[in-house]
Design an enzyme around this catalytic site. Structure first.
Site, PDB file in Angstrom:
ATOM      1  N   ASP A   1       0.885  -1.163   0.000  1.00 15.18           N
ATOM      2  CA  ASP A   1       0.000   0.000   0.000  1.00 15.18           C
ATOM      3  C   ASP A   1       0.924   1.213   0.000  1.00 15.18           C
ATOM      4  O   ASP A   1       1.629   1.462   0.977  1.00 15.18           O
ATOM      5  CB  ASP A   1      -0.869  -0.044   1.266  1.00 15.18           C
TER       6      ASP A   1
ATOM      7  N   TYR B   1       3.576  -4.447  17.200  1.00 10.32           N
ATOM      8  CA  TYR B   1       3.926  -5.384  16.153  1.00 10.32           C
ATOM      9  C   TYR B   1       3.459  -4.868  14.805  1.00 10.32           C
ATOM     10  O   TYR B   1       2.317  -4.440  14.655  1.00 10.32           O
ATOM     11  CB  TYR B   1       3.285  -6.748  16.424  1.00 10.32           C
TER      12      TYR B   1
ATOM     13  N   TYR C   1      -4.825   0.814  16.055  1.00 11.20           N
ATOM     14  CA  TYR C   1      -4.926   2.154  16.617  1.00 11.20           C
ATOM     15  C   TYR C   1      -5.423   1.988  18.034  1.00 11.20           C
ATOM     16  O   TYR C   1      -6.336   1.216  18.274  1.00 11.20           O
ATOM     17  CB  TYR C   1      -6.042   2.949  15.923  1.00 11.20           C
TER      18      TYR C   1
ATOM     19  N   SER D   1      -4.869 -31.634 -11.194  1.00 16.41           N
ATOM     20  CA  SER D   1      -3.910 -32.738 -11.352  1.00 16.41           C
ATOM     21  C   SER D   1      -3.212 -33.111 -10.042  1.00 16.41           C
ATOM     22  O   SER D   1      -1.993 -32.992  -9.899  1.00 16.41           O
ATOM     23  CB  SER D   1      -2.837 -32.389 -12.389  1.00 16.41           C
TER      24      SER D   1
ATOM     25  N   ASP E   1     -14.800   1.342   5.992  1.00 22.33           N
ATOM     26  CA  ASP E   1     -13.557   0.868   5.349  1.00 22.33           C
ATOM     27  C   ASP E   1     -13.595  -0.646   5.152  1.00 22.33           C
ATOM     28  O   ASP E   1     -12.580  -1.343   5.330  1.00 22.33           O
ATOM     29  CB  ASP E   1     -12.321   1.280   6.146  1.00 22.33           C
TER      30      ASP E   1
ATOM     31  N   ASN F   1      16.745  -7.881   0.364  1.00 24.22           N
ATOM     32  CA  ASN F   1      15.395  -8.347  -0.002  1.00 24.22           C
ATOM     33  C   ASN F   1      14.383  -7.610   0.865  1.00 24.22           C
ATOM     34  O   ASN F   1      14.753  -6.798   1.715  1.00 24.22           O
ATOM     35  CB  ASN F   1      15.270  -9.873   0.108  1.00 24.22           C
TER      36      ASN F   1
ATOM     37  N   ASP G   1      -4.188  -1.699  -2.022  1.00 25.61           N
ATOM     38  CA  ASP G   1      -2.944  -2.459  -2.147  1.00 25.61           C
ATOM     39  C   ASP G   1      -2.636  -2.808  -3.595  1.00 25.61           C
ATOM     40  O   ASP G   1      -3.472  -3.400  -4.293  1.00 25.61           O
ATOM     41  CB  ASP G   1      -3.038  -3.732  -1.302  1.00 25.61           C
TER      42      ASP G   1
ATOM     43  N   LYS H   1       1.483  -7.303   9.836  1.00 26.13           N
ATOM     44  CA  LYS H   1       0.247  -8.066   9.583  1.00 26.13           C
ATOM     45  C   LYS H   1      -0.552  -7.350   8.513  1.00 26.13           C
ATOM     46  O   LYS H   1      -1.631  -6.854   8.758  1.00 26.13           O
ATOM     47  CB  LYS H   1      -0.568  -8.156  10.866  1.00 26.13           C
TER      48      LYS H   1
HETATM   49  P1  13P Z   1      -5.174  -0.445   5.012  1.00 26.39           P
HETATM   50  O1  13P Z   1      -4.423  -1.396   5.894  1.00 26.39           O
HETATM   51  O2  13P Z   1      -5.830  -1.112   3.858  1.00 26.39           O
HETATM   52  O3  13P Z   1      -4.299   0.707   4.597  1.00 26.39           O
HETATM   53  O4  13P Z   1      -6.376   0.145   5.866  1.00 26.39           O
HETATM   54  C1  13P Z   1      -6.072   0.893   6.948  1.00 26.39           C
HETATM   55  C2  13P Z   1      -7.262   1.230   7.770  1.00 26.39           C
HETATM   56  O5  13P Z   1      -7.129   1.253   8.945  1.00 26.39           O
HETATM   57  C3  13P Z   1      -8.541   1.527   7.141  1.00 26.39           C
HETATM   58  O6  13P Z   1      -9.510   1.917   8.077  1.00 26.39           O
HETATM   59  P1  13P Z   2      -7.985 -33.143 -12.442  1.00 27.01           P
HETATM   60  O1  13P Z   2      -7.792 -34.278 -11.497  1.00 27.01           O
HETATM   61  O2  13P Z   2      -7.567 -33.467 -13.845  1.00 27.01           O
HETATM   62  O3  13P Z   2      -7.372 -31.888 -11.952  1.00 27.01           O
HETATM   63  O4  13P Z   2      -9.573 -32.872 -12.559  1.00 27.01           O
HETATM   64  C1  13P Z   2     -10.316 -32.552 -11.453  1.00 27.01           C
HETATM   65  C2  13P Z   2     -11.435 -31.655 -11.878  1.00 27.01           C
HETATM   66  O5  13P Z   2     -11.200 -30.585 -12.396  1.00 27.01           O
HETATM   67  C3  13P Z   2     -12.799 -32.093 -11.672  1.00 27.01           C
HETATM   68  O6  13P Z   2     -13.636 -30.995 -11.372  1.00 27.01           O
HETATM   69 MG    MG Z   3      -4.024   2.149   3.345  1.00 24.36          MG
HETATM   70 MG    MG Z   4      -4.925  -2.086   2.323  1.00 24.11          MG
END
Ligand code: 13P
Ligand code: 13P
Ligand code: MG
Ligand code: MG
Length: 382
Positions: free
Chosen positions: A10, A226, A345, A240, A284, A102, A51, A229
């Protein structure tokens, strides 16, 4: 090997926390299109609520520095757009000033899976807003461990042995593998508490393949609370020997209640919606989930199909609105409001401090009888 990565953040809401601004989506598309053929095999841009998600295939493996750096730089750029347009919460999920190798702990969420592409590689990408990674626990349980949801667990020879669940303890930064169906009840003991125990992956016991992966991250204690989340994403591979597409979607026909609505501090039901309805407005919320379906071929993302754009989810949406009415009537009371230690909050430290001096021991609320000198209670002598 091919890696499928969804990386999301976000970086600013339009309007409030309800959606992503089209200029940010355009910029992300430009960047992703420019990276195809070099950094990426293929890539698309999607969103749910406020997001922004980058759905990318590449051959650089999990937590690859250039892939994560690409997403980070792009989120910095969309943050710049959000600032220029005065959007709400510009750069909300970018918790650090600098990229370091990362995205772990930096704020953006990511779900990544490395696969040997099957001749027909059916993939579902779930994106949710106004909730947390534990929101996937119940649907994942139903997809991979509940025969009343997934017929394949009973009648597909490649599914009959079941799946392993990798569960993370977000507070203690530990993980455990739980084997289903043998340890079904052990699994439920933990994942039924989704604010702390979250399914990170499921693995087919017969195929040895990762079937599902979520954007679960360790929670970091920052400034006394924290964080991490955030609105979650999830990849589920289907068919398959893995759940059929319809088995992976079926759990969302029950709009279960999740944490994260309004100021990150309320429970509300999770509404499965088409992309055109993925902009939570009422209180929201209610929290939204969209599902983008793809058939991969040589890493190419054929799709998306907008999987919840289907009348068979109308009833879930209707129920969701009814549950929302019911919960809203609780106003600031639990269980609509989250428990004190889980709210994003809170006025608690300041109100608590202001009133601290006015709390007195309950024994003292009734005026004490005059005591003879020396007649202390047992407690006085402890
Ligand atoms: P987001 O985590 O989607 O930004 O939402 C924050 C929020 O508190 C909305 O009321
Ligand atoms: P597969 O085992 O080939 O994925 O098929 C399952 C299926 O899609 C039945 O709804
Ligand atoms: Mg937001
Ligand atoms: Mg969000």
């Amino acid at each position: 090997m091919l890696t499928l990565s969804i990386i999301k953040a976000d970086t600013g809401g339009y309007v409030g926390h309800s959606a992503v601004h089209p200029e940010m989506v355009d910029e992300a598309r430009r960047a992703v299109n420019g990276a195809k053929g070099e950094l990426l095999v293929d890539g698309q841009v999607a969103w749910c609520g406020d997001d922004l998600s980058l759905i990318m295939t590449h051959d650089r493996g999990l937590e690859s520095e250039p892939i994560h750096r690409f997403a980070w730089d792009l989120f910095m750029t969309t943050t710049g757009i959000a600032k220029r347009l005065g959007l709400y919460g510009a750069g909300q999920d970018l918790l650090s000033d600098a990229f370091a190798g990362n995205l772990r702990g930096l704020g953006p969420g990511y779900a990544e899976v490395e696969i040997e592409e099957r001749p027909s590689e059916t993939i579902l990408c779930f994106l949710a807003d106004k909730t947390e990674p534990g929101a996937w626990n119940l649907p994942l349980y139903r997809m991979f461990a509940d025969a009343f949801n997934t017929a394949g667990l009973v009648i597909d020879p490649k599914m009959h042995d079941g799946f392993r669940f990798e569960v993370h303890d977000l507070r203690e930064d530990k993980r455990i593998m739980i084997d289903c169906p043998a340890e079904l009840y052990d699994l439920l003991l933990f994942i039924g508490s989704p604010s702390r125990y979250v399914v990170k992956r499921t693995i087919s016991k017969t195929l040895g393949e990762v079937a599902a992966v979520t954007s679960t991250q360790r929670l970091s204690l920052m400034a006394g609370r924290y964080v991490g989340k955030d609105d979650p994403v999830m990849i589920v591979r289907c068919q398959s020997g893995l759940p059929a597409v319809g088995e992976a979607l079926e759990p969302f026909a029950f709009p279960h209640t999740v944490a994260g609505c309004m100021r990150g501090s309320h429970h509300a039901p999770l509404m499965p919606v088409s992309i055109s309805m993925a902009h939570p407005a009422r209180f929201d919320g209610p929290p939204r989930v969209v599902c983008l379906g793809y058939q991969l071929k040589d890493g190419r993302l054929n799709g998306p199909r907008d999987m919840f754009d289907d009348h068979s989810f109308d009833e879930a949406r209707r129920q969701c609105n009814q549950v929302m009415d019911y919960l809203r009537r609780h106003g600031p009371f639990e269980p609509h409001r989250l428990p004190l230690d889980e709210m994003e909050y809170t006025t608690m430290p300041s109100v608590g401090e202001r009133l601290a001096g006015r709390w007195e021991a309950t024994q003292a609320t009734v005026p004490a009888e005059p005591q003879p000198v020396g007649a202390g209670t047992a407690r006085d002598t402890e």
